[in-house]
Design a protein around this motif. Structure first.
Motif, PDB file in Angstrom:
ATOM      1  N   GLU A 354       7.357 -39.527 -36.153  1.00 39.65           N
ATOM      2  CA  GLU A 354       8.658 -38.959 -35.970  1.00 39.65           C
ATOM      3  C   GLU A 354       8.782 -37.543 -35.488  1.00 39.65           C
ATOM      4  OE1 GLU A 354      10.654 -39.591 -39.421  1.00 39.65           O
ATOM      5  OE2 GLU A 354      10.996 -41.672 -39.194  1.00 39.65           O
ATOM      6  N   VAL A 355       7.825 -36.701 -36.048  1.00 41.79           N
ATOM      7  CA  VAL A 355       7.862 -35.243 -35.923  1.00 41.79           C
ATOM      8  C   VAL A 355       7.150 -34.561 -34.757  1.00 41.79           C
ATOM      9  CG1 VAL A 355       7.432 -32.911 -36.952  1.00 41.79           C
ATOM     10  CG2 VAL A 355       8.721 -34.933 -38.156  1.00 41.79           C
ATOM     11  N   HIS A 356       6.004 -35.323 -34.405  1.00 44.24           N
ATOM     12  CA  HIS A 356       5.145 -34.625 -33.420  1.00 44.24           C
ATOM     13  C   HIS A 356       5.819 -34.695 -31.956  1.00 44.24           C
ATOM     14  CE1 HIS A 356       3.119 -37.342 -30.926  1.00 44.24           C
ATOM     15  NE2 HIS A 356       3.293 -38.170 -31.643  1.00 44.24           N
ATOM     16  N   PRO A 357       6.489 -35.543 -31.874  1.00 44.98           N
ATOM     17  CA  PRO A 357       7.201 -35.663 -30.343  1.00 44.98           C
ATOM     18  C   PRO A 357       8.052 -34.441 -30.010  1.00 44.98           C
ATOM     19  CG  PRO A 357       7.243 -37.843 -31.289  1.00 44.98           C
ATOM     20  CD  PRO A 357       6.729 -36.909 -32.245  1.00 44.98           C
ATOM     21  N   LEU A 358       8.702 -33.966 -31.129  1.00 47.80           N
ATOM     22  CA  LEU A 358       9.361 -32.792 -31.061  1.00 47.80           C
ATOM     23  C   LEU A 358       8.795 -31.506 -31.013  1.00 47.80           C
ATOM     24  CD1 LEU A 358      11.882 -33.917 -34.016  1.00 47.80           C
ATOM     25  CD2 LEU A 358      12.124 -34.196 -31.650  1.00 47.80           C
ATOM     26  N   VAL A 359       7.513 -31.525 -30.783  1.00 47.74           N
ATOM     27  CA  VAL A 359       6.662 -30.245 -30.504  1.00 47.74           C
ATOM     28  C   VAL A 359       5.831 -30.268 -29.313  1.00 47.74           C
ATOM     29  CG1 VAL A 359       4.749 -28.848 -31.686  1.00 47.74           C
ATOM     30  CG2 VAL A 359       6.282 -30.136 -33.262  1.00 47.74           C
ATOM     31  N   PRO A 360       6.277 -29.311 -28.477  1.00 46.49           N
ATOM     32  CA  PRO A 360       5.742 -29.275 -27.039  1.00 46.49           C
ATOM     33  C   PRO A 360       4.205 -29.278 -27.069  1.00 46.49           C
ATOM     34  CG  PRO A 360       7.383 -27.745 -27.423  1.00 46.49           C
ATOM     35  CD  PRO A 360       7.087 -27.997 -28.452  1.00 46.49           C
ATOM     36  N   ASP A 361       3.944 -30.349 -26.208  1.00 44.25           N
ATOM     37  CA  ASP A 361       2.397 -30.132 -25.643  1.00 44.25           C
ATOM     38  C   ASP A 361       1.405 -30.427 -26.736  1.00 44.25           C
ATOM     39  OD1 ASP A 361       3.427 -29.437 -23.048  1.00 44.25           O
ATOM     40  OD2 ASP A 361       3.412 -27.328 -23.593  1.00 44.25           O
ATOM     41  N   VAL A 362       1.670 -31.237 -27.610  1.00 40.66           N
ATOM     42  CA  VAL A 362       0.545 -31.649 -28.664  1.00 40.66           C
ATOM     43  C   VAL A 362       0.320 -33.219 -28.510  1.00 40.66           C
ATOM     44  CG1 VAL A 362       1.189 -30.138 -30.374  1.00 40.66           C
ATOM     45  CG2 VAL A 362       2.179 -31.931 -30.532  1.00 40.66           C
TER      46      VAL A 362
END
Length: 376
Positions: A354-362
């Motif tokens: 759920e969270v990683h798509p909210l962090v750019p470019d990872v």
């Protein structure tokens, strides 16, 4: 104590934040003149007057990065103790000296050799077999100052692109995963080791660290602890030391490099361990008893690189802790990190989805520990 920190970036900032509950005060000196910590008393430069101001009232000095002028550290040592020692700093500044120390202590590391020209680099590729990794002997971090060579005829271009007078050439390692271990040694010789972390890099920069690892045997943890303890003892080291390793398919470990400071792969300890690496570093250099390094729950650190996150979106998720560094956006720049925690690895995996798509470019996180857990 009044503690001086050489370097005024995010690591110096987090050291100071960890030290204020212990009633410490901090002066931060950035020799290069590019501070971002925005905490404590901050100075820039290294002229005599600035150095005298920095040392005024300071009980001891530590540092947040290893690319320091050792002559500056020697000048400071004439006035107050510096931890870790200048010898540890010098070894970690030179990859050739670092590799030689590993060999001296019989710590397994990938095959390596030093080269001083493009011709010698080509000869190394032919002798060692491609692919190889060429790295500048000094400086270089987050993938900078490196090149992967697949053929000897790439040597001249690689040599020119790195732009250093001496390189370390390492055999390419077919590893299963990258790992690290954080250890701390106090002025009294007390030792403590954190659980090993699994690390994922993208474009040469660390993106994820996860710990503890349910699929790591006691034997693998013990071997990593043995390797890092040898270094701590040999260097009469005081403070936090980080050791980066490769795990091979047969479970064996090869040591890649070490860092004489608090380390990006140890940021998970801020919310995932009883005592953070930052607090334990400060305890160690002040001669205080070390805190417990026990992991509280599965934790994954995600670096925020180049572009900021939306704090409202991030903090709306359960058990997500946001640590910002107060920096402006810039490509490749570390702006902060998240620590995502959960009671179990499976729940951590669900939260990261759920969270990683909210962090750019990872990229999406994939950990061997999860695969091993499913197979088991």
């Amino acid at each position: 104590m009044h503690i001086g920190i050489l370097g005024a970036g995010q690591l110096g900032r987090m050291l100071a934040l960890a030290g204020y509950p212990l009633a410490n005060r901090f002066s931060l000196l950035d020799p290069a003149g590019t501070p971002s910590a925005d905490i404590g008393r901050i100075m820039t430069g290294q002229d005599d007057d600035t150095l005298a101001e920095f040392l005024a009232g300071v009980d001891l000095v530590t540092y947040e990065f290893e690319h320091l002028d050792t002559a500056l550290v020697e000048r400071i040592e004439a006035h107050v103790p510096v931890y870790p020692s200048r010898r540890a700093l010098a070894v970690c500044q030179n990859r050739g000296d670092e590799k030689a120390l590993f060999s001296h202590l019989s710590i397994p590391t990938p095959e390596w050799r030093l080269v001083g020209s493009a011709t010698e680099l080509a000869e190394a590729v032919n002798a060692m077999g491609a692919p190889v990794v060429a790295k500048s002997v000094t400086e270089g971090y987050d993938g900078k100052g490196q090149a992967v060579l697949h053929h000897a005829d790439e040597a001249e271009a690689a040599w020119n692109s790195i732009g250093h007078t001496q390189l370390v050439v390492e055999a390419f390692v077919d590893f299963v995963r990258e790992m690290s271990i954080i250890a701390v040694r106090s002025t009294s010789g007390e030792l403590a080791f954190y659980p090993m972390a699994e690390n994922h890099h993208h474009q040469g920069i660390l993106r994820y660290s996860m710990a503890p690892l349910a699929d790591i045997s006691d034997d693998v943890q013990a071997r990593a602890e043995h390797y890092i303890q040898q270094l701590l003892d040999e260097l009469d080291y005081v403070g936090v030391l980080a050791l980066e390793l490769f795990q091979l398919a047969d479970g064996s470990l090869l040591v890649n490099e070490m860092a004489p400071r608090v380390h990006n792969s140890g940021h998970w300890t801020m919310d995932g361990a009883v005592t953070s690496q930052f607090e334990n570093h400060l305890r160690a250099i002040q001669g205080l008893p070390l805190g417990s390094t026990r992991a509280l729950h599965p934790t994954c650190m995600i670096n925020i690189i180049g572009r900021e996150v939306d704090a409202s979106e991030i903090l709306a998720h359960e058990d997500v802790h946001l640590h910002r560094y107060g920096k402006s956006e810039r490509a490749g720049r570390k702006l902060g990190h998240l620590n995502v925690t959960a009671p179990t690895p499976d729940e951590l995996k669900a939260r990261l989805a759920e969270v990683h798509p909210l962090v750019p470019d990872v990229p999406a996180p994939r950990f061997l520990a999860w695969e091993s857990s499913r197979e088991a």
